[in-house]
Design a protein around this motif. Structure first.
Motif, PDB file in Angstrom:
ATOM      1  N   SER A 227      -4.820  -7.302  -4.760  1.00  0.00           N
ATOM      2  CA  SER A 227      -3.579  -7.648  -4.064  1.00  0.00           C
ATOM      3  C   SER A 227      -3.514  -9.131  -3.707  1.00  0.00           C
ATOM      4  O   SER A 227      -2.427  -9.725  -3.713  1.00  0.00           O
TER       5      SER A 227
ATOM      6  N   LEU B 240       0.073  -0.791 -10.159  1.00  0.00           N
ATOM      7  CA  LEU B 240      -0.077  -0.085  -8.884  1.00  0.00           C
ATOM      8  C   LEU B 240      -0.130   1.396  -9.227  1.00  0.00           C
ATOM      9  O   LEU B 240       0.857   1.967  -9.690  1.00  0.00           O
TER      10      LEU B 240
ATOM     11  N   HIS C 217       0.828  -1.209   0.000  1.00  0.00           N
ATOM     12  CA  HIS C 217       0.000   0.000   0.000  1.00  0.00           C
ATOM     13  C   HIS C 217       0.865   1.262   0.000  1.00  0.00           C
ATOM     14  O   HIS C 217       0.515   2.259  -0.643  1.00  0.00           O
TER      15      HIS C 217
ATOM     16  N   ALA D  40      -6.882   5.153  -5.649  1.00  0.00           N
ATOM     17  CA  ALA D  40      -5.803   4.346  -6.219  1.00  0.00           C
ATOM     18  C   ALA D  40      -6.349   2.976  -6.591  1.00  0.00           C
ATOM     19  O   ALA D  40      -7.518   2.662  -6.328  1.00  0.00           O
TER      20      ALA D  40
ATOM     21  N   VAL E  52       1.873   1.840  -3.518  1.00  0.00           N
ATOM     22  CA  VAL E  52       0.761   2.381  -4.311  1.00  0.00           C
ATOM     23  C   VAL E  52       0.581   3.866  -4.041  1.00  0.00           C
ATOM     24  O   VAL E  52       0.518   4.688  -4.963  1.00  0.00           O
TER      25      VAL E  52
ATOM     26  N   ILE F 209      -5.036  -1.391  -7.365  1.00  0.00           N
ATOM     27  CA  ILE F 209      -4.111  -2.503  -7.549  1.00  0.00           C
ATOM     28  C   ILE F 209      -4.826  -3.483  -8.461  1.00  0.00           C
ATOM     29  O   ILE F 209      -5.814  -4.108  -8.052  1.00  0.00           O
TER      30      ILE F 209
ATOM     31  N   THR G 200      -1.888   5.449  -8.374  1.00  0.00           N
ATOM     32  CA  THR G 200      -2.754   6.495  -7.838  1.00  0.00           C
ATOM     33  C   THR G 200      -3.396   7.197  -9.020  1.00  0.00           C
ATOM     34  O   THR G 200      -2.712   7.551  -9.979  1.00  0.00           O
TER      35      THR G 200
ATOM     36  N   LYS H 240       4.358   0.703 -12.142  1.00  0.00           N
ATOM     37  CA  LYS H 240       4.000   1.711 -11.167  1.00  0.00           C
ATOM     38  C   LYS H 240       3.499   2.985 -11.863  1.00  0.00           C
ATOM     39  O   LYS H 240       4.021   3.400 -12.881  1.00  0.00           O
TER      40      LYS H 240
END
Length: 409
Positions: free
Chosen positions: A202, A364, A169, A397, A172, A399, A366, A330
């Motif tokens: 996740s 991952l 987290h 955000a 992220v 995942i 935002t 990312k």
């Protein structure tokens, strides 16, 4: 956006790609327009003020500012080493307003032109001088980083699975530190509640990477500084607990966007960790050793600075990703390139949009732009009812994971 049920005017059957509009920057009030109209001019002035550039750089920055605001897209100078490549990429776009070109392309080209303006690729004294380095380094020296590193001490004795969740987290939400986002948007809200995750795969990620698996993992970095540090801390956890035996960290080959990570930024972050007391210092030392032994390797493929979606990646990069058990991408820009910078229907399955990707892939991110897929209908409805600018405000955000079999949660 609903898919069309009739053939398009050219007689071809409808497809999601044909129906989902490519994002441009010419729509008043849109996020993309705000980037070109507000963020780019502000960034030019910040870069200008950060260095004692000479008349040549100031004139080139003035010209870029005028073109961005009022002019048309012009090719790179013929003397530039990548002139032919960008000429091919922009063949149908030169002569258009910057606002009328695809947002992904125009934003990317803006940064390439900015580097030319300050002499980054030239033979003079400014060659290789990162115009964004002062911003990145100031952030690394900030008290916020001190606090975040001290917080690691509290995680030292936490069970491995809880620690893994916390570090995932943190990676992220580290994207909230994106300097480009803060140029015009200001700092995002400081908290990061689980409810702010609009999608959370996740559990599938840890299924793909069980402890002791000893596999190869690829991580495609996004931003430097306060985002890259939690990424490196997560990488350390993956190596220590053998979720990965070997990890390849992909970064940009040269400065790209305002805070994107290069090899120099990785080194700066490793030094920042290694020099810190407590748990952070231990992580820094382990990662330094992992680099020396090859368990952690940094690579910088030219494609990471291309204005193209990952669907058009070259064969050698495709082979690298195919060799990894999972590739973790990312940040917002990587997400836009992964699923395509279009106005997809929000409930379009993530697995469908990433089916082309070689091997398992995880995003991952935002949320800082309009693009999103993979939402459940009830989640989308709740977000829309909230009235918040959830797509691009940095307050939410995700995942998202697609396994090798194409399965996603």
């Amino acid at each position: 956006m609903a898919e069309k049920t009739a053939h398009d005017s050219d007689g071809a059957p409808p497809t999601p790609e044909r129906d989902a509009q490519v994002i441009l920057s010419n729509e008043p009030g849109s996020f993309a327009r705000g980037v070109l109209a507000n963020r780019h001019p502000a960034l030019i002035e910040q870069v200008r003020d950060a260095f004692p550039y000479g008349p040549r750089q100031h004139e080139a920055l003035d010209a870029l500012l005028e073109q961005n605001n009022n002019g048309v897209i012009e090719p790179l100078a013929a003397s530039e080493s990548d002139h032919e490549q960008w000429s091919a990429w922009g063949r149908e776009l030169f002569g258009r307003s910057w606002f009328d070109a695809p947002f992904l392309w125009s934003e990317s080209y803006f940064y390439r032109r900015l580097l030319s303006a300050v002499g980054y690729f030239g033979r003079g004294p400014w060659q290789g001088v990162d115009p964004f380095a002062p911003f990145k380094r100031a952030e690394l020296r900030g008290t916020a980083v001190d606090e975040e590193l001290r917080a690691l001490d509290a995680l030292a004795d936490v069970p491995a699975d809880e620690r893994a969740t916390a570090l995932l987290h943190a990676s992220v939400w580290g994207n909230r530190a994106d300097l480009g986002f803060r140029v015009t948007e200001g700092d995002a809200a400081p908290g990061a509640a689980a409810d702010d995750l609009v999608a959370d795969d996740s559990a599938l990620l840890w299924q793909v990477l069980p402890a002791g698996a000893g596999v190869t993992v690829a991580v495609v970095a996004d931003n430097a500084g306060r985002e890259l540090i939690p990424d490196l801390i997560l990488i350390d956890h993956l190596l220590v607990h053998r979720h990965a035996e070997r990890l390849v960290l992909h970064v940009k080959p040269y400065p790209y966007y305002v805070s994107d990570a290069t090899t120099a930024d990785v080194v700066d972050c490793l030094r920042r960790l290694a020099e810190a007391p407590g748990e952070a210092g231990g992580i820094g030392s382990r990662l330094w050793d992992a680099m020396a032994t090859g368990r952690l390797e940094v690579r910088a493929h030219p494609f990471f600075c291309a204005p193209l979606p990952y669907e058009e990646m070259p064969g050698d990069l495709r082979a690298e990703f195919a060799a990894a058990t999972v590739t973790i991408l990312k940040g917002d820009l990587n997400y836009r390139r992964l699923v395509g910078d279009r106005m997809w229907a929000e409930t379009t399955p993530f697995a469908d949009r990433t089916a082309y990707f070689p091997g398992a892939v995880a995003a991952l991110r935002t949320l800082k732009s309009d693009v999103i897929v993979g939402l459940e209908q009830k989640t989308l409805e709740a977000l829309e009812r909230s009235g918040a600018a959830w797509r691009a405000s940095g307050t939410h955000a995700l995942i998202q994971v697609r396994g090798r079999t194409g399965r996603s949660c």
